[in-house]
Design a protein around this motif. Structure first.
Motif, PDB file in Angstrom:
ATOM      1  N   VAL A 124      -2.910   0.206  -0.827  1.00 46.25           N
ATOM      2  CA  VAL A 124      -2.662   1.201  -1.868  1.00 46.25           C
ATOM      3  C   VAL A 124      -2.470   0.456  -3.182  1.00 46.25           C
ATOM      4  CG1 VAL A 124      -1.146   3.043  -2.680  1.00 46.25           C
ATOM      5  CG2 VAL A 124      -1.606   2.799  -0.232  1.00 46.25           C
ATOM      6  N   SER A 125      -3.281   0.837  -4.173  1.00 47.60           N
ATOM      7  CA  SER A 125      -3.179   0.263  -5.510  1.00 47.60           C
ATOM      8  C   SER A 125      -2.803   1.378  -6.473  1.00 47.60           C
ATOM      9  CB  SER A 125      -4.506  -0.345  -5.947  1.00 47.60           C
ATOM     10  OG  SER A 125      -4.937  -1.314  -5.020  1.00 47.60           O
ATOM     11  N   ILE A 126      -1.813   1.110  -7.319  1.00 47.17           N
ATOM     12  CA  ILE A 126      -1.404   2.076  -8.340  1.00 47.17           C
ATOM     13  C   ILE A 126      -1.550   1.431  -9.702  1.00 47.17           C
ATOM     14  CG2 ILE A 126       0.513   3.405  -9.299  1.00 47.17           C
ATOM     15  CD1 ILE A 126       1.572   3.852  -6.528  1.00 47.17           C
ATOM     16  N   GLN A 127      -2.223   2.144 -10.603  1.00 51.67           N
ATOM     17  CA  GLN A 127      -2.358   1.686 -11.984  1.00 51.67           C
ATOM     18  C   GLN A 127      -1.580   2.650 -12.877  1.00 51.67           C
ATOM     19  OE1 GLN A 127      -6.231   2.081 -13.906  1.00 51.67           O
ATOM     20  NE2 GLN A 127      -5.893   0.122 -14.937  1.00 51.67           N
ATOM     21  N   ASP A 128      -0.639   2.101 -13.640  1.00 49.53           N
ATOM     22  CA  ASP A 128       0.139   2.971 -14.535  1.00 49.53           C
ATOM     23  C   ASP A 128      -0.605   3.178 -15.844  1.00 49.53           C
ATOM     24  OD1 ASP A 128       0.615   0.755 -16.186  1.00 49.53           O
ATOM     25  OD2 ASP A 128       2.651   0.443 -15.449  1.00 49.53           O
ATOM     26  N   ARG A 129      -0.020   3.946 -16.733  1.00 55.36           N
ATOM     27  CA  ARG A 129      -0.700   4.286 -17.984  1.00 55.36           C
ATOM     28  C   ARG A 129      -0.880   3.092 -18.916  1.00 55.36           C
ATOM     29  NH1 ARG A 129       3.813   8.039 -20.944  1.00 55.36           N
ATOM     30  NH2 ARG A 129       5.562   6.674 -20.564  1.00 55.36           N
ATOM     31  N   TYR A 130      -0.189   1.986 -18.640  1.00 49.30           N
ATOM     32  CA  TYR A 130      -0.320   0.777 -19.457  1.00 49.30           C
ATOM     33  C   TYR A 130      -1.365  -0.183 -18.892  1.00 49.30           C
ATOM     34  CZ  TYR A 130       4.120   2.713 -20.936  1.00 49.30           C
ATOM     35  OH  TYR A 130       5.094   3.578 -21.364  1.00 49.30           O
ATOM     36  N   GLY A 131      -1.946   0.171 -17.743  1.00 52.04           N
ATOM     37  CA  GLY A 131      -2.960  -0.675 -17.120  1.00 52.04           C
ATOM     38  C   GLY A 131      -2.421  -1.630 -16.079  1.00 52.04           C
ATOM     39  N   THR A 132      -1.116  -1.658 -15.871  1.00 50.70           N
ATOM     40  CA  THR A 132      -0.515  -2.530 -14.865  1.00 50.70           C
ATOM     41  C   THR A 132      -0.878  -2.017 -13.474  1.00 50.70           C
ATOM     42  OG1 THR A 132       1.328  -2.950 -16.363  1.00 50.70           O
ATOM     43  CG2 THR A 132       1.657  -3.523 -14.033  1.00 50.70           C
ATOM     44  N   ILE A 133      -1.293  -2.938 -12.606  1.00 49.24           N
ATOM     45  CA  ILE A 133      -1.697  -2.567 -11.255  1.00 49.24           C
ATOM     46  C   ILE A 133      -0.774  -3.224 -10.242  1.00 49.24           C
ATOM     47  CG2 ILE A 133      -3.535  -2.697  -9.533  1.00 49.24           C
ATOM     48  CD1 ILE A 133      -5.532  -2.764 -11.894  1.00 49.24           C
ATOM     49  N   ILE A 134      -0.312  -2.434  -9.286  1.00 48.45           N
ATOM     50  CA  ILE A 134       0.500  -2.946  -8.184  1.00 48.45           C
ATOM     51  C   ILE A 134      -0.228  -2.587  -6.892  1.00 48.45           C
ATOM     52  CG2 ILE A 134       2.687  -2.732  -6.953  1.00 48.45           C
ATOM     53  CD1 ILE A 134       4.063  -2.664  -9.504  1.00 48.45           C
ATOM     54  N   ARG A 135      -0.367  -3.576  -5.994  1.00 46.33           N
ATOM     55  CA  ARG A 135      -1.056  -3.375  -4.712  1.00 46.33           C
ATOM     56  C   ARG A 135      -0.115  -3.714  -3.571  1.00 46.33           C
ATOM     57  NH1 ARG A 135      -5.113  -5.641  -7.990  1.00 46.33           N
ATOM     58  NH2 ARG A 135      -6.944  -4.303  -8.126  1.00 46.33           N
ATOM     59  N   LYS A 136      -0.118  -2.843  -2.572  1.00 44.67           N
ATOM     60  CA  LYS A 136       0.707  -3.086  -1.386  1.00 44.67           C
ATOM     61  C   LYS A 136      -0.002  -2.548  -0.151  1.00 44.67           C
ATOM     62  CE  LYS A 136       4.368  -4.814  -3.317  1.00 44.67           C
ATOM     63  NZ  LYS A 136       4.721  -6.172  -3.139  1.00 44.67           N
ATOM     64  N   GLY A 137       0.182  -3.214   0.956  1.00 51.33           N
ATOM     65  CA  GLY A 137      -0.276  -2.699   2.238  1.00 51.33           C
ATOM     66  C   GLY A 137       0.720  -1.652   2.725  1.00 51.33           C
ATOM     67  N   VAL A 138       0.213  -0.510   3.159  1.00 52.93           N
ATOM     68  CA  VAL A 138       1.064   0.575   3.645  1.00 52.93           C
ATOM     69  C   VAL A 138       0.641   0.902   5.077  1.00 52.93           C
ATOM     70  CG1 VAL A 138       1.712   2.992   3.308  1.00 52.93           C
ATOM     71  CG2 VAL A 138       1.377   1.505   1.318  1.00 52.93           C
ATOM     72  N   PRO A 139       1.593   0.924   6.018  1.00 55.68           N
ATOM     73  CA  PRO A 139       1.245   1.235   7.414  1.00 55.68           C
ATOM     74  C   PRO A 139       0.621   2.627   7.540  1.00 55.68           C
ATOM     75  CG  PRO A 139       3.502   0.426   7.245  1.00 55.68           C
ATOM     76  CD  PRO A 139       3.013   0.656   5.848  1.00 55.68           C
ATOM     77  N   ILE A 140      -0.369   2.727   8.419  1.00 55.15           N
ATOM     78  CA  ILE A 140      -0.982   4.023   8.672  1.00 55.15           C
ATOM     79  C   ILE A 140      -0.191   4.758   9.752  1.00 55.15           C
ATOM     80  CG2 ILE A 140      -3.276   3.291   7.960  1.00 55.15           C
ATOM     81  CD1 ILE A 140      -4.019   2.974  10.901  1.00 55.15           C
ATOM     82  N   LEU A 141      -0.279   6.067   9.726  1.00 52.55           N
ATOM     83  CA  LEU A 141       0.385   6.900  10.721  1.00 52.55           C
ATOM     84  C   LEU A 141      -0.645   7.399  11.726  1.00 52.55           C
ATOM     85  CD1 LEU A 141       2.568   9.023   8.285  1.00 52.55           C
ATOM     86  CD2 LEU A 141       3.282   7.035   9.617  1.00 52.55           C
ATOM     87  N   LYS A 142      -0.339   7.309  12.997  1.00 52.19           N
ATOM     88  CA  LYS A 142      -1.270   7.779  14.018  1.00 52.19           C
ATOM     89  C   LYS A 142      -1.550   9.266  13.882  1.00 52.19           C
ATOM     90  CE  LYS A 142      -0.218   4.222  17.351  1.00 52.19           C
ATOM     91  NZ  LYS A 142       0.288   3.878  18.672  1.00 52.19           N
ATOM     92  N   SER A 143      -0.582  10.008  13.346  1.00 54.21           N
ATOM     93  CA  SER A 143      -0.745  11.453  13.178  1.00 54.21           C
ATOM     94  C   SER A 143      -1.553  11.808  11.934  1.00 54.21           C
ATOM     95  CB  SER A 143       0.625  12.128  13.108  1.00 54.21           C
ATOM     96  OG  SER A 143       1.357  11.605  12.022  1.00 54.21           O
ATOM     97  N   GLY A 144      -1.808  10.836  11.081  1.00 50.29           N
ATOM     98  CA  GLY A 144      -2.606  11.065   9.875  1.00 50.29           C
ATOM     99  C   GLY A 144      -1.826  10.804   8.609  1.00 50.29           C
ATOM    100  N   GLY A 145      -2.523  10.370   7.578  1.00 54.71           N
ATOM    101  CA  GLY A 145      -1.900  10.117   6.287  1.00 54.71           C
ATOM    102  C   GLY A 145      -1.078   8.839   6.271  1.00 54.71           C
ATOM    103  N   ILE A 146      -0.309   8.714   5.193  1.00 50.14           N
ATOM    104  CA  ILE A 146       0.563   7.551   5.028  1.00 50.14           C
ATOM    105  C   ILE A 146       1.883   7.996   4.413  1.00 50.14           C
ATOM    106  CG2 ILE A 146      -1.272   5.827   4.785  1.00 50.14           C
ATOM    107  CD1 ILE A 146      -0.882   6.002   1.723  1.00 50.14           C
ATOM    108  N   ASN A 147       2.905   7.213   4.642  1.00 47.15           N
ATOM    109  CA  ASN A 147       4.204   7.417   3.998  1.00 47.15           C
ATOM    110  C   ASN A 147       4.470   6.250   3.057  1.00 47.15           C
ATOM    111  OD1 ASN A 147       4.748   9.746   5.441  1.00 47.15           O
ATOM    112  ND2 ASN A 147       5.977   8.711   6.993  1.00 47.15           N
ATOM    113  N   ILE A 148       4.922   6.583   1.849  1.00 48.91           N
ATOM    114  CA  ILE A 148       5.337   5.545   0.904  1.00 48.91           C
ATOM    115  C   ILE A 148       6.825   5.732   0.664  1.00 48.91           C
ATOM    116  CG2 ILE A 148       5.120   4.675  -1.457  1.00 48.91           C
ATOM    117  CD1 ILE A 148       2.164   5.415  -1.354  1.00 48.91           C
ATOM    118  N   ARG A 149       7.602   4.721   1.055  1.00 47.09           N
ATOM    119  CA  ARG A 149       9.056   4.793   0.885  1.00 47.09           C
ATOM    120  C   ARG A 149       9.424   4.858  -0.589  1.00 47.09           C
ATOM    121  NH1 ARG A 149      12.114   0.602   2.387  1.00 47.09           N
ATOM    122  NH2 ARG A 149      10.442  -0.799   1.849  1.00 47.09           N
ATOM    123  N   LYS A 150      10.390   5.701  -0.917  1.00 44.87           N
ATOM    124  CA  LYS A 150      10.804   5.867  -2.311  1.00 44.87           C
ATOM    125  C   LYS A 150      11.440   4.602  -2.887  1.00 44.87           C
ATOM    126  CE  LYS A 150      11.398  10.845  -2.398  1.00 44.87           C
ATOM    127  NZ  LYS A 150      12.336  11.938  -2.644  1.00 44.87           N
TER     128      LYS A 150
END
Length: 173
Positions: free
Chosen positions: A111-137
């Motif tokens: 998962v890569s997130i780019q903010d409005r200033y152009g900064t990019i943060i990339r992290k591996g996020v575990p997949i869920l067998k039931s579908g989708g992903i969870n991102i901890r707050k």
């Protein structure tokens, strides 16, 4: 014989009318109840579909996805705000069922997130067998999402076979 045909024709017309009304009712409920690009308060339901006293928020947006079979096809994203995490459900071609990631032995998506200033943060996020992903707050990605500021999100599903599915969408624009 004529009476039987008339009854069949009448029943057929009745069924067509009922189906038409049902289709229009579902279509209007869907378009009226789902507002895109804004958070909506929701009541969670139990296993029987009954509303509980637990409340949350949900956010819908659209984007594009690509894989070995398609390029820049329509995507709907539903984000549910739970107490400790955001759950992302992705719907290819704007249809259910939601995406169930199949990243082979990798068991995560990038998962890569780019903010409005152009900064990019990339992290591996575990997949869920039931579908989708969870991102901890409390994670870096979760803290960015909590700000409710314009961001772009890119999700890449790696595969042992080299076929990558990618998902791109914007939040809070």
């Amino acid at each position: 014989m004529k009476n039987k045909r008339k009854k069949i024709k009448l029943k057929t017309k009745f069924v067509i009318i009922i189906l038409t009304l049902a289709f229009h009712n579902v279509k209007s409920q869907t378009s009226n109840s789902i507002g895109y690009n804004q958070w909506h308060e929701i009541n969670f339901v139990d296993e029987f579909g009954n509303e509980t006293d637990k409340k949350g928020k949900r956010y819908y947006t659209t984007g594009k996805f690509s894989n070995s079979a398609t390029n820049n096809s329509d995507l709907t994203i539903r984000i549910t705000d739970y107490k400790k995490y955001f759950h992302f459900s992705l719907f290819e071609y704007n249809r259910k069922p939601g995406v169930i990631f199949r990243s082979g032995s990798y068991n995560f998506v990038l998962v890569s997130i780019q903010d409005r200033y152009g900064t990019i943060i990339r992290k591996g996020v575990p997949i869920l067998k039931s579908g989708g992903i969870n991102i901890r707050k409390k994670s870096k990605l979760g803290k960015i999402i909590k700000k409710n500021e314009p961001i772009k999100i890119h999700i890449s599903e790696a595969s042992e076979y080299g076929n990558n599915s990618t998902y791109l969408f914007k939040l809070f624009y």
